[in-house]
Design a protein around this motif. Structure first.
Motif, PDB file in Angstrom:
ATOM      1  N   VAL A 114      51.554  36.308   4.150  1.00 38.10           N
ATOM      2  CA  VAL A 114      49.715  37.289   3.766  1.00 38.10           C
ATOM      3  C   VAL A 114      50.021  38.181   3.521  1.00 38.10           C
ATOM      4  O   VAL A 114      51.038  38.741   5.236  1.00 38.10           O
ATOM      5  CB  VAL A 114      49.254  36.291   4.949  1.00 38.10           C
ATOM      6  CG1 VAL A 114      47.689  36.938   4.877  1.00 38.10           C
ATOM      7  CG2 VAL A 114      48.445  35.237   4.059  1.00 38.10           C
ATOM      8  N   ARG A 115      49.497  39.555   3.698  1.00 40.30           N
ATOM      9  CA  ARG A 115      50.077  40.434   3.784  1.00 40.30           C
ATOM     10  C   ARG A 115      49.087  40.999   4.625  1.00 40.30           C
ATOM     11  O   ARG A 115      50.021  42.272   5.566  1.00 40.30           O
ATOM     12  CB  ARG A 115      49.804  41.481   2.227  1.00 40.30           C
ATOM     13  CG  ARG A 115      51.184  41.508   1.136  1.00 40.30           C
ATOM     14  CD  ARG A 115      51.273  42.192  -0.232  1.00 40.30           C
ATOM     15  NE  ARG A 115      51.427  41.180  -0.772  1.00 40.30           N
ATOM     16  CZ  ARG A 115      52.255  42.267  -2.067  1.00 40.30           C
ATOM     17  NH1 ARG A 115      51.396  43.456  -2.540  1.00 40.30           N
ATOM     18  NH2 ARG A 115      52.444  41.465  -2.831  1.00 40.30           N
TER      19      ARG A 115
ATOM     20  N   ILE B 147      42.852  38.679   7.800  1.00 42.21           N
ATOM     21  CA  ILE B 147      43.200  36.979   7.246  1.00 42.21           C
ATOM     22  C   ILE B 147      42.700  36.233   8.362  1.00 42.21           C
ATOM     23  O   ILE B 147      42.078  35.373   8.149  1.00 42.21           O
ATOM     24  CB  ILE B 147      43.884  36.986   6.342  1.00 42.21           C
ATOM     25  CG1 ILE B 147      44.102  37.888   4.942  1.00 42.21           C
ATOM     26  CG2 ILE B 147      43.471  35.648   5.763  1.00 42.21           C
ATOM     27  CD1 ILE B 147      42.683  37.899   4.195  1.00 42.21           C
TER      28      ILE B 147
ATOM     29  N   ARG C 102      48.100  40.161   7.037  1.00 46.07           N
ATOM     30  CA  ARG C 102      47.675  38.929   8.036  1.00 46.07           C
ATOM     31  C   ARG C 102      46.843  39.261   9.086  1.00 46.07           C
ATOM     32  O   ARG C 102      45.838  37.742   9.078  1.00 46.07           O
ATOM     33  CB  ARG C 102      49.231  38.600   8.843  1.00 46.07           C
ATOM     34  CG  ARG C 102      49.974  38.920   8.049  1.00 46.07           C
ATOM     35  CD  ARG C 102      51.482  38.240   9.079  1.00 46.07           C
ATOM     36  NE  ARG C 102      52.405  37.702   7.751  1.00 46.07           N
ATOM     37  CZ  ARG C 102      53.825  38.089   8.224  1.00 46.07           C
ATOM     38  NH1 ARG C 102      54.111  38.269   9.145  1.00 46.07           N
ATOM     39  NH2 ARG C 102      55.017  37.773   7.213  1.00 46.07           N
TER      40      ARG C 102
ATOM     41  N   ASP D 177      42.176  33.686  -3.870  1.00 44.03           N
ATOM     42  CA  ASP D 177      43.051  34.655  -3.506  1.00 44.03           C
ATOM     43  C   ASP D 177      42.529  35.043  -2.042  1.00 44.03           C
ATOM     44  O   ASP D 177      41.505  35.348  -2.058  1.00 44.03           O
ATOM     45  CB  ASP D 177      43.358  35.651  -4.401  1.00 44.03           C
ATOM     46  CG  ASP D 177      43.996  36.576  -4.021  1.00 44.03           C
ATOM     47  OD1 ASP D 177      44.766  36.405  -2.522  1.00 44.03           O
ATOM     48  OD2 ASP D 177      45.187  37.055  -4.425  1.00 44.03           O
TER      49      ASP D 177
ATOM     50  N   TYR E 131      51.503  31.657   6.379  1.00 41.48           N
ATOM     51  CA  TYR E 131      51.100  33.118   6.568  1.00 41.48           C
ATOM     52  C   TYR E 131      51.786  34.222   6.121  1.00 41.48           C
ATOM     53  O   TYR E 131      51.972  34.661   6.361  1.00 41.48           O
ATOM     54  CB  TYR E 131      51.445  32.549   8.404  1.00 41.48           C
ATOM     55  CG  TYR E 131      51.012  33.537   9.435  1.00 41.48           C
ATOM     56  CD1 TYR E 131      49.555  34.046   9.186  1.00 41.48           C
ATOM     57  CD2 TYR E 131      52.339  34.077   9.876  1.00 41.48           C
ATOM     58  CE1 TYR E 131      49.653  35.356  10.326  1.00 41.48           C
ATOM     59  CE2 TYR E 131      51.602  35.327  10.741  1.00 41.48           C
ATOM     60  CZ  TYR E 131      50.411  35.758  10.575  1.00 41.48           C
ATOM     61  OH  TYR E 131      50.101  37.030  11.386  1.00 41.48           O
TER      62      TYR E 131
ATOM     63  N   MET F 146      47.005  27.141   8.256  1.00 42.50           N
ATOM     64  CA  MET F 146      47.653  27.680   6.889  1.00 42.50           C
ATOM     65  C   MET F 146      49.363  26.607   7.383  1.00 42.50           C
ATOM     66  O   MET F 146      49.726  27.333   8.635  1.00 42.50           O
ATOM     67  CB  MET F 146      47.470  28.696   7.843  1.00 42.50           C
ATOM     68  CG  MET F 146      46.186  29.932   7.425  1.00 42.50           C
ATOM     69  SD  MET F 146      46.587  31.348   8.104  1.00 42.50           S
ATOM     70  CE  MET F 146      46.897  32.042   6.780  1.00 42.50           C
TER      71      MET F 146
ATOM     72  N   GLU G 128      42.982  36.732   0.426  1.00 44.45           N
ATOM     73  CA  GLU G 128      43.416  38.183   0.601  1.00 44.45           C
ATOM     74  C   GLU G 128      41.992  39.006  -0.423  1.00 44.45           C
ATOM     75  O   GLU G 128      41.732  40.288   0.359  1.00 44.45           O
ATOM     76  CB  GLU G 128      44.661  38.888   0.218  1.00 44.45           C
ATOM     77  CG  GLU G 128      45.315  38.041   1.653  1.00 44.45           C
ATOM     78  CD  GLU G 128      46.775  38.472   1.603  1.00 44.45           C
ATOM     79  OE1 GLU G 128      46.820  40.167   2.186  1.00 44.45           O
ATOM     80  OE2 GLU G 128      47.796  38.432   1.352  1.00 44.45           O
TER      81      GLU G 128
END
Length: 162
Positions: free
Chosen positions: A74-75, A80, A77, A48, A71, A67, A50
């Motif tokens: 993803v929370r 990351i 962003r 994971d 994308y 990615m 994140e």
């Protein structure tokens, strides 16, 4: 990142890259391993990006990080994407392939980016190349990125213009 069932990872290994194929779900990794068992040069990692410790990723960095269609899920962003950018070797590229609102049916727009979100994504990188891949935004980001990820998250999105 977000290798899913491994098609892109297998292709990249087939053209000479040594690949770390990363996905959040163990079921995707298991399926990718099964479908591409004969492909050499791929290390399949359930991670994971994140929340997990990035220790399994190579410390010496990467020439290419992709990615593809991940994308929008993803929370955090900014953190990351810029964190991944820090893992690029000199001359390396982060490639983000994502649906865009203009080319996405209304019922699926929740997974698509508008122009304001794309502007946030490409902020701070030394060079950004944007291509169209069958209606998807194909962004090639080269760095290092010069923005602090926290600053990126605080910038307001610019509304898309018609």
């Amino acid at each position: 990142m977000g290798c899913g069932t491994g098609e892109l990872a297998a292709h990249l290994a087939g053209v000479g890259y040594t690949v770390d194929a990363v996905d959040l779900t163990d079921s995707a990794i298991a399926r990718a391993c099964a479908e591409h068992a004969a492909v050499e040069g791929v290390r399949w990692l359930q991670l994971d990006i994140e929340r997990d410790d990035p220790a399994p990723l190579h410390e010496e960095g990467y020439d290419l990080i992709t990615m593809r269609l991940v994308y929008s899920f993803v929370r955090d962003r900014g953190r990351i994407v810029h964190g991944l950018g820090e893992r690029l070797r000199d001359g390396g590229a982060l490639v983000v392939i994502t649906p865009i609102v203009e080319n996405t049916p209304a019922e699926r727009r929740g997974v698509a980016l508008d122009e304001g979100e794309i502007t946030l994504l490409d902020a701070g990188w030394e060079t950004v190349e944007r291509l169209d891949a069958d209606g998807l935004a194909f962004l090639v980001l080269r760095g290092p990125c010069h923005l602090d990820a926290r600053a990126v998250e605080k910038r307001p999105a610019t509304p898309a213009t018609p």
